[in-house]
Design a protein around this motif. Structure first.
Motif, PDB file in Angstrom:
ATOM      1  N   ARG A   1      -6.309  10.180 -51.107  1.00  0.00           N
ATOM      2  CA  ARG A   1      -6.165  11.429 -51.861  1.00  0.00           C
ATOM      3  C   ARG A   1      -6.202  12.652 -50.944  1.00  0.00           C
ATOM      4  N   ARG A   2      -6.946  12.540 -49.864  1.00  0.00           N
ATOM      5  CA  ARG A   2      -7.059  13.652 -48.925  1.00  0.00           C
ATOM      6  C   ARG A   2      -5.689  14.062 -48.374  1.00  0.00           C
TER       7      ARG A   2
ATOM      8  N   SER B   1      -1.980  19.058 -40.137  1.00  0.00           N
ATOM      9  CA  SER B   1      -2.500  19.171 -38.766  1.00  0.00           C
ATOM     10  C   SER B   1      -3.801  18.389 -38.570  1.00  0.00           C
ATOM     11  N   ASP B   2      -4.602  18.232 -39.606  1.00  0.00           N
ATOM     12  CA  ASP B   2      -5.862  17.484 -39.497  1.00  0.00           C
ATOM     13  C   ASP B   2      -5.683  15.974 -39.643  1.00  0.00           C
ATOM     14  N   ASN B   3      -4.484  15.523 -39.998  1.00  0.00           N
ATOM     15  CA  ASN B   3      -4.247  14.101 -40.218  1.00  0.00           C
ATOM     16  C   ASN B   3      -3.919  13.430 -38.875  1.00  0.00           C
TER      17      ASN B   3
ATOM     18  N   SER C   1      -1.923   9.960 -38.856  1.00  0.00           N
ATOM     19  CA  SER C   1      -0.495  10.077 -39.126  1.00  0.00           C
ATOM     20  C   SER C   1       0.226  10.733 -37.953  1.00  0.00           C
ATOM     21  N   ARG C   2      -0.377  11.749 -37.389  1.00  0.00           N
ATOM     22  CA  ARG C   2       0.210  12.422 -36.226  1.00  0.00           C
ATOM     23  C   ARG C   2       0.301  11.476 -35.037  1.00  0.00           C
ATOM     24  N   ALA C   3      -0.699  10.627 -34.872  1.00  0.00           N
ATOM     25  CA  ALA C   3      -0.702   9.686 -33.742  1.00  0.00           C
ATOM     26  C   ALA C   3       0.466   8.706 -33.844  1.00  0.00           C
ATOM     27  N   VAL C   4       0.797   8.275 -35.060  1.00  0.00           N
ATOM     28  CA  VAL C   4       1.948   7.380 -35.240  1.00  0.00           C
ATOM     29  C   VAL C   4       3.214   8.078 -34.744  1.00  0.00           C
ATOM     30  N   ALA C   5       3.439   9.301 -35.181  1.00  0.00           N
ATOM     31  CA  ALA C   5       4.630  10.059 -34.758  1.00  0.00           C
ATOM     32  C   ALA C   5       4.648  10.229 -33.238  1.00  0.00           C
ATOM     33  N   GLU C   6       3.514  10.557 -32.663  1.00  0.00           N
ATOM     34  CA  GLU C   6       3.455  10.802 -31.220  1.00  0.00           C
ATOM     35  C   GLU C   6       3.652   9.515 -30.418  1.00  0.00           C
ATOM     36  N   ARG C   7       3.062   8.405 -30.879  1.00  0.00           N
ATOM     37  CA  ARG C   7       3.258   7.127 -30.185  1.00  0.00           C
ATOM     38  C   ARG C   7       4.717   6.692 -30.205  1.00  0.00           C
ATOM     39  N   LEU C   8       5.444   7.082 -31.232  1.00  0.00           N
ATOM     40  CA  LEU C   8       6.856   6.716 -31.359  1.00  0.00           C
ATOM     41  C   LEU C   8       7.788   7.765 -30.753  1.00  0.00           C
ATOM     42  N   ASN C   9       7.216   8.662 -29.973  1.00  0.00           N
ATOM     43  CA  ASN C   9       7.981   9.683 -29.243  1.00  0.00           C
ATOM     44  C   ASN C   9       8.767  10.630 -30.143  1.00  0.00           C
ATOM     45  N   PHE C  10       8.216  10.913 -31.323  1.00  0.00           N
ATOM     46  CA  PHE C  10       8.776  11.995 -32.122  1.00  0.00           C
ATOM     47  C   PHE C  10       8.386  13.299 -31.438  1.00  0.00           C
ATOM     48  N   GLU C  11       9.283  14.259 -31.447  1.00  0.00           N
ATOM     49  CA  GLU C  11       9.030  15.555 -30.822  1.00  0.00           C
ATOM     50  C   GLU C  11       8.325  16.483 -31.805  1.00  0.00           C
ATOM     51  N   HIS C  12       7.330  17.232 -31.295  1.00  0.00           N
ATOM     52  CA  HIS C  12       6.703  18.266 -32.124  1.00  0.00           C
ATOM     53  C   HIS C  12       7.713  19.403 -32.231  1.00  0.00           C
ATOM     54  N   GLU C  13       8.265  19.545 -33.416  1.00  0.00           N
ATOM     55  CA  GLU C  13       9.324  20.534 -33.615  1.00  0.00           C
ATOM     56  C   GLU C  13       8.788  21.882 -34.084  1.00  0.00           C
ATOM     57  N   ALA C  14       7.782  21.852 -34.962  1.00  0.00           N
ATOM     58  CA  ALA C  14       7.284  23.116 -35.506  1.00  0.00           C
ATOM     59  C   ALA C  14       5.920  22.910 -36.151  1.00  0.00           C
TER      60      ALA C  14
ATOM     61  N   GLU D   1      -8.579  25.708 -49.304  1.00  0.00           N
ATOM     62  CA  GLU D   1      -8.440  26.051 -47.887  1.00  0.00           C
ATOM     63  C   GLU D   1      -6.988  25.838 -47.471  1.00  0.00           C
ATOM     64  N   PHE D   2      -6.412  26.820 -46.765  1.00  0.00           N
ATOM     65  CA  PHE D   2      -5.045  26.691 -46.281  1.00  0.00           C
ATOM     66  C   PHE D   2      -4.995  25.701 -45.134  1.00  0.00           C
ATOM     67  N   LYS D   3      -3.936  24.879 -45.140  1.00  0.00           N
ATOM     68  CA  LYS D   3      -3.755  23.847 -44.109  1.00  0.00           C
ATOM     69  C   LYS D   3      -2.393  24.017 -43.445  1.00  0.00           C
ATOM     70  N   ASP D   4      -2.347  23.715 -42.158  1.00  0.00           N
ATOM     71  CA  ASP D   4      -1.093  23.737 -41.406  1.00  0.00           C
ATOM     72  C   ASP D   4      -0.395  22.381 -41.507  1.00  0.00           C
TER      73      ASP D   4
END
Length: 181
Positions: free
Chosen positions: A39-40, A139-141, A144-157, A168-171
């Motif tokens: 749910r988070r 941004s706090d996940n 999920s971010r680690a999966v993208a980074e391990r698979l060489n997805f580029e941080h686009e924005a 609370e606002f989240k990025d």
């Protein structure tokens, strides 16, 4: 059962299958057991109150797959449904789409999600002739971010203060991967 792809991790056989009614009970049990942690990150979890609700999701997913609106696969480990990977917001005109995924807490940390997403994107890039895939994670996940980074997805924005969660606002972080680049 219609298999999308299958592979082995350690002694486990991991299968990505198109969703079946036989997956409903196990998926619902996982959602129910992992409710707070899912749910988070996934607001739709609040809409799954029963096996019937999960069954309706599977039926809807199967219809959307048939209409080429989405691709949804159930992650099975040794035959037990433990999560989902999907392709959504597909734009054939712009040759791009977004990937979403979740998996049971019980099987996290063994590389299953990373390898599953890797195998999933190999098939969709090839079969759908896509140019770009996107993963969007809060941004706090970190998982999920680690999966993208391990698979060489580029941080686009980074979309600053794009969502509100618990007042609370989240990025949001947008990752992209290009085919034949």
């Amino acid at each position: 059962m219609s298999t999308f792809t299958q592979f082995k991790i350690g002694n486990d056989i991991v299968t990505l299958d198109f969703p079946e009614i036989s997956h409903v009970k196990s998926l619902y049990e996982t959602i129910n057991t992992d409710y707070l942690s899912l749910r988070r990150w996934l607001p739709w979890v609040d809409e799954i109150h029963s096996i019937e609700d999960e069954s309706k999701f599977i039926e809807m997913a199967r219809k959307d797959i048939a209409l080429n609106k989405t691709i949804v696969t159930t992650i099975l480990i040794n035959g037990k449904a433990v999560g989902i990977i999907d392709l959504h917001n597909i734009s054939r005109k712009n040759m791009r789409a977004e990937i979403g995924y979740w998996i049971s807490k019980d099987v996290q940390g063994h590389g299953i999600m990373t390898e599953s997403v890797k195998r999933f994107i190999e098939v969709v890039f090839k079969e759908l002739n896509l140019h770009k895939l996107t993963i969007i994670a809060e941004s706090d996940n970190n998982k999920s971010r680690a999966v993208a980074e391990r698979l060489n997805f580029e941080h686009e924005a980074t979309l600053k203060e794009h969502l509100i969660y618990n007042d609370e606002f989240k990025d949001l972080i947008i990752y992209s991967k290009f085919f034949n680049r």
